[in-house]
Design a protein around this motif. Structure first.
Motif: not given
Length: 97
Positions: A12-13, A61, A86, A93, A95
């Motif tokens: 998710r990053y 963002w 984000y 999207w 992280i």
């Protein structure tokens, strides 16, 4: 976090994402480092609750910052501040920080 899978959470990053973990004083700035943190964190089966927060949205963002609390499978709790930035990367999207 609900997946319980460190690799899924780490994905998710963003590619250049940075994590300043709640239960660690070691900054994580690559996929393996972020995943490594979540190996231990997810073993505690955290359940998170946002106590207060503010969101701001810009062009590609978004920012979410506030106070959250995690409850772990042993009944212990930790309250901490959080901030997430984000970024819209490759159509998703992610992280960033």
């Amino acid at each position: 976090l609900e997946t319980g899978d460190p690799a899924t959470v780490a994905k998710r990053y963003a590619k250049d994402g940075v994590s300043l973990p709640t239960l660690s004083d070691v900054p994580r700035n690559d996929f393996e480092g972020i995943k490594d943190y979540f190996v231990g964190f997810l073993k505690k089966r955290p359940v998170g609750k946002i106590l207060e927060g503010e969101k701001f949205i810009g062009n590609n963002w978004a920012q979410d910052a506030g106070i959250y609390e995690f409850t772990f499978n042993d009944g212990s709790k930790v309250k901490a501040r959080y901030s997430f930035i984000y970024a819209f990367e490759d159509g998703q999207w992610m992280i960033s920080h």
